[in-house]
Design a protein around this motif. Sequence first.
Motif, PDB file in Angstrom:
ATOM      1  N   VAL A 150       0.849  -1.191   0.000  1.00 21.86           N
ATOM      2  CA  VAL A 150       0.000   0.000   0.000  1.00 21.86           C
ATOM      3  C   VAL A 150       0.884   1.240   0.000  1.00 21.86           C
ATOM      4  O   VAL A 150       2.056   1.179   0.354  1.00 21.86           O
ATOM      5  N   ASN A 151       0.283   2.351  -0.373  1.00 23.41           N
ATOM      6  CA  ASN A 151       0.957   3.643  -0.315  1.00 23.41           C
ATOM      7  C   ASN A 151       0.892   4.123   1.141  1.00 23.41           C
ATOM      8  O   ASN A 151      -0.168   4.516   1.625  1.00 23.41           O
ATOM      9  N   LEU A 152       2.022   4.054   1.842  1.00 23.27           N
ATOM     10  CA  LEU A 152       2.021   4.342   3.281  1.00 23.27           C
ATOM     11  C   LEU A 152       1.737   5.814   3.570  1.00 23.27           C
ATOM     12  O   LEU A 152       1.164   6.150   4.606  1.00 23.27           O
ATOM     13  N   ASP A 153       2.144   6.685   2.655  1.00 21.75           N
ATOM     14  CA  ASP A 153       1.867   8.117   2.829  1.00 21.75           C
ATOM     15  C   ASP A 153       0.363   8.371   2.858  1.00 21.75           C
ATOM     16  O   ASP A 153      -0.140   9.098   3.710  1.00 21.75           O
ATOM     17  N   ARG A 154      -0.323   7.767   1.916  1.00 22.76           N
ATOM     18  CA  ARG A 154      -1.784   7.964   1.853  1.00 22.76           C
ATOM     19  C   ARG A 154      -2.478   7.259   3.016  1.00 22.76           C
ATOM     20  O   ARG A 154      -3.506   7.717   3.504  1.00 22.76           O
TER      21      ARG A 154
ATOM     22  N   GLU B  32      -4.480   2.778  -0.660  1.00 20.58           N
ATOM     23  CA  GLU B  32      -4.209   2.719  -2.104  1.00 20.58           C
ATOM     24  C   GLU B  32      -3.249   1.536  -2.328  1.00 20.58           C
ATOM     25  O   GLU B  32      -2.122   1.551  -1.809  1.00 20.58           O
ATOM     26  N   TYR B  33      -3.719   0.536  -3.058  1.00 21.55           N
ATOM     27  CA  TYR B  33      -2.888  -0.663  -3.246  1.00 21.55           C
ATOM     28  C   TYR B  33      -1.966  -0.492  -4.448  1.00 21.55           C
ATOM     29  O   TYR B  33      -2.377   0.016  -5.498  1.00 21.55           O
ATOM     30  N   LEU B  34      -0.710  -0.893  -4.278  1.00 25.87           N
ATOM     31  CA  LEU B  34       0.310  -0.721  -5.312  1.00 25.87           C
ATOM     32  C   LEU B  34       0.894  -2.098  -5.662  1.00 25.87           C
ATOM     33  O   LEU B  34       1.867  -2.537  -5.033  1.00 25.87           O
ATOM     34  N   PRO B  35       0.290  -2.774  -6.660  1.00 27.94           N
ATOM     35  CA  PRO B  35       0.756  -4.135  -6.993  1.00 27.94           C
ATOM     36  C   PRO B  35       2.253  -4.197  -7.293  1.00 27.94           C
ATOM     37  O   PRO B  35       2.917  -5.172  -6.937  1.00 27.94           O
TER      38      PRO B  35
ATOM     39  N   ASP C 204      -4.893  -6.141   5.732  1.00 20.40           N
ATOM     40  CA  ASP C 204      -5.316  -4.870   5.127  1.00 20.40           C
ATOM     41  C   ASP C 204      -4.211  -4.269   4.255  1.00 20.40           C
ATOM     42  O   ASP C 204      -4.467  -3.350   3.487  1.00 20.40           O
ATOM     43  N   LEU C 205      -2.986  -4.772   4.372  1.00 20.82           N
ATOM     44  CA  LEU C 205      -1.848  -4.188   3.643  1.00 20.82           C
ATOM     45  C   LEU C 205      -1.379  -5.059   2.481  1.00 20.82           C
ATOM     46  O   LEU C 205      -0.475  -4.684   1.743  1.00 20.82           O
ATOM     47  N   VAL C 206      -1.982  -6.246   2.364  1.00 23.25           N
ATOM     48  CA  VAL C 206      -1.547  -7.214   1.336  1.00 23.25           C
ATOM     49  C   VAL C 206      -2.782  -7.759   0.638  1.00 23.25           C
ATOM     50  O   VAL C 206      -3.763  -8.128   1.291  1.00 23.25           O
ATOM     51  N   ARG C 207      -2.732  -7.805  -0.679  1.00 18.63           N
ATOM     52  CA  ARG C 207      -3.886  -8.286  -1.437  1.00 18.63           C
ATOM     53  C   ARG C 207      -3.984  -9.811  -1.352  1.00 18.63           C
ATOM     54  O   ARG C 207      -2.962 -10.491  -1.178  1.00 18.63           O
ATOM     55  N   PRO C 208      -5.203 -10.351  -1.513  1.00 19.19           N
ATOM     56  CA  PRO C 208      -5.381 -11.808  -1.395  1.00 19.19           C
ATOM     57  C   PRO C 208      -4.457 -12.589  -2.325  1.00 19.19           C
ATOM     58  O   PRO C 208      -3.895 -13.623  -1.931  1.00 19.19           O
ATOM     59  N   GLU C 209      -4.280 -12.092  -3.572  1.00 19.67           N
ATOM     60  CA  GLU C 209      -3.447 -12.845  -4.518  1.00 19.67           C
ATOM     61  C   GLU C 209      -1.997 -12.941  -4.050  1.00 19.67           C
ATOM     62  O   GLU C 209      -1.307 -13.923  -4.320  1.00 19.67           O
ATOM     63  N   THR C 210      -1.550 -11.916  -3.294  1.00 19.97           N
ATOM     64  CA  THR C 210      -0.174 -11.959  -2.787  1.00 19.97           C
ATOM     65  C   THR C 210      -0.054 -12.945  -1.622  1.00 19.97           C
ATOM     66  O   THR C 210       0.943 -13.653  -1.494  1.00 19.97           O
ATOM     67  N   TYR C 211      -1.093 -12.977  -0.759  1.00 12.42           N
ATOM     68  CA  TYR C 211      -1.095 -14.013   0.293  1.00 12.42           C
ATOM     69  C   TYR C 211      -0.986 -15.403  -0.333  1.00 12.42           C
ATOM     70  O   TYR C 211      -0.217 -16.261   0.114  1.00 12.42           O
TER      71      TYR C 211
ATOM     72  N   LEU D 108       8.616 -23.787   3.722  1.00  7.01           N
ATOM     73  CA  LEU D 108       8.784 -22.690   4.676  1.00  7.01           C
ATOM     74  C   LEU D 108       7.502 -22.470   5.472  1.00  7.01           C
ATOM     75  O   LEU D 108       6.424 -22.894   5.073  1.00  7.01           O
ATOM     76  N   ARG D 109       7.641 -21.747   6.573  1.00  6.97           N
ATOM     77  CA  ARG D 109       6.474 -21.345   7.334  1.00  6.97           C
ATOM     78  C   ARG D 109       6.098 -19.910   6.956  1.00  6.97           C
ATOM     79  O   ARG D 109       6.854 -19.217   6.266  1.00  6.97           O
ATOM     80  N   MET D 110       4.914 -19.483   7.422  1.00 10.39           N
ATOM     81  CA  MET D 110       4.468 -18.110   7.144  1.00 10.39           C
ATOM     82  C   MET D 110       4.089 -17.414   8.437  1.00 10.39           C
ATOM     83  O   MET D 110       3.651 -18.055   9.378  1.00 10.39           O
ATOM     84  N   THR D 111       4.275 -16.108   8.441  1.00  9.14           N
ATOM     85  CA  THR D 111       3.824 -15.323   9.587  1.00  9.14           C
ATOM     86  C   THR D 111       3.233 -14.015   9.091  1.00  9.14           C
ATOM     87  O   THR D 111       3.617 -13.521   8.021  1.00  9.14           O
ATOM     88  N   THR D 112       2.287 -13.480   9.836  1.00 10.87           N
ATOM     89  CA  THR D 112       1.623 -12.243   9.421  1.00 10.87           C
ATOM     90  C   THR D 112       1.129 -11.506  10.652  1.00 10.87           C
ATOM     91  O   THR D 112       0.986 -12.107  11.724  1.00 10.87           O
ATOM     92  N   HIS D 113       0.906 -10.197  10.532  1.00 13.24           N
ATOM     93  CA  HIS D 113       0.185  -9.488  11.587  1.00 13.24           C
ATOM     94  C   HIS D 113      -1.295  -9.789  11.367  1.00 13.24           C
ATOM     95  O   HIS D 113      -1.750  -9.846  10.222  1.00 13.24           O
ATOM     96  N   LEU D 114      -2.025  -9.965  12.460  1.00 12.78           N
ATOM     97  CA  LEU D 114      -3.423 -10.364  12.286  1.00 12.78           C
ATOM     98  C   LEU D 114      -4.316  -9.697  13.330  1.00 12.78           C
ATOM     99  O   LEU D 114      -4.073  -9.826  14.534  1.00 12.78           O
ATOM    100  N   SER D 115      -5.350  -9.012  12.845  1.00 12.26           N
ATOM    101  CA  SER D 115      -6.287  -8.299  13.728  1.00 12.26           C
ATOM    102  C   SER D 115      -5.527  -7.462  14.752  1.00 12.26           C
ATOM    103  O   SER D 115      -5.781  -7.512  15.950  1.00 12.26           O
ATOM    104  N   GLN D 116      -4.591  -6.679  14.218  1.00 14.92           N
ATOM    105  CA  GLN D 116      -3.726  -5.867  15.081  1.00 14.92           C
ATOM    106  C   GLN D 116      -4.378  -4.542  15.455  1.00 14.92           C
ATOM    107  O   GLN D 116      -4.174  -4.028  16.548  1.00 14.92           O
TER     108      GLN D 116
END
Length: 465
Positions: free
Chosen positions: A161-165, A172-175, A210-217, A229-237
């Motif tokens: 995402v655009n962190l400034d916005r 604003e998602y930036l693929p 909220d910062l990563v699109r489903p297709e990227t997950y 490999l394993r995965m980790t993410t922030h969740l309901s933060q």
Amino acid sequence: MRTIFKFVVSLVNIAMTSILIRNGFIVTMNDERKVYKRGNLYIEDDRIVSVGEQVDVSSPEYVIDAEHKIVLPGFVNTHAHLQQYFRGVYELIGDFYKVNLPLEMYRRPEDMDWLGQSSCAELIYGGCTTTTILYTYPEGFARAVERAGNRVILGADIEEVNLDRLSEGVYEYLPEKGEEAFKRAVDLYMRWHNRAGGRIKVIMAPKAPDLVRPETYLRCKEFAEEKGLRMTTHLSQSRREVQQVKKLYGKTPPKHLFDLGVMDDKLTGAHCTYITEGDLQLIKETGMGILHCRAVTNPLTKWMDLGIPVGLGTDDYFHDMLQLMRQNIYAADVQERLGLHRFRRPTFYELLELATRKGAEVMGIADEVGSIEPGKKADVIIVDMMNPYLTPTMNPLTSLVFYGSSSNIETVIVDGRILKMNGKLTTIDLKSALLKAQRRVEEIINRFFEDHPDQRRLWEKRKLG
Ligand SMILES: [Zn+2]
């Protein structure tokens, strides 16, 4: 010159191949919760060979007298970032969306050439023998770890995402940003997974729903599965994350990940502060782990009693596992006194267990670290009880959790190599590392303030008040 000479001598001294730790209060953190009140521990090369009241050893190269000392497995810090440059700023003008996230744009790949050694110093000093580190540009940090000798699980943060916005509340998602981040994560795997004698492992780290699109997950999941490999993410933060996911997909963040098919026992979610009872059931069913950080009012013991795998993580600005354990006790006490106490207080032993063995379990590395058992990696810390804060005591473990500090950790061993000896780091020239880091932090913060004069004004005002 004399200092340099002493430093070189200490570097030579650490290259030993067998260590006997004798007469220590050894807390193994094994299945039986075995404690040897006066025990011995023998290490050969990178492995623990034996532990007990008596151990057979012919002629160890190095002997540590652990009389009046606690011997523990090293801490497994399950969730942390490299954000030292926030210190002295975020405490005064702390706004996650206006300061914390925008500051992340001021990271540069070369920063870790300046900050890497001081980051490793902090982790080793506080006994974090293994730490999960998520950072945008982790390559420089991997080089620092290779030299410093600690153990890490390393993830290249993926967000798009655009962190400034976002600081204005707009998503604003930036693929193309996601594409670059994914490529960095793949590069990290190719260059660093299982490197430094296996001390560096790589994890896939999509930042948050909220910062990563489903297709990227899904892409991360596919790559993780392909490479084991394993995965980790922030969740309901945060509430904002929950609202954004609800707006986009009509679901809670955990339900969103569950429906995507990425929630399983290879995934860990940090925080989970705003999860629902329904989310908790999904987490329990799938075997996903929760990484409990500084949101100490979260229902830690409820999660544990449900059988959900849980680890502790220091998360952002400083990495002191003893402090984190203590915060959990204080929070439970305050809630109880205010009549808000909804969940039982964790015991001292449980907190130490979360900081060691359970942390290793939730990160999938318990076959190697997290407890003192023959065959496991020699990741061990020794706490000196001979100071007026910890002794006298009728229970060394409660003293350690309630009153102990990083400076009481006298010795830190990782992979059979002593990285902190008699309170001093052996692989890092601490003063030089800290001064170098200070210079770079000043540059980063000044760049941020130049672009955000309003935040500088706020900071100037508050730092004096
Ligand atoms: Zn985090």
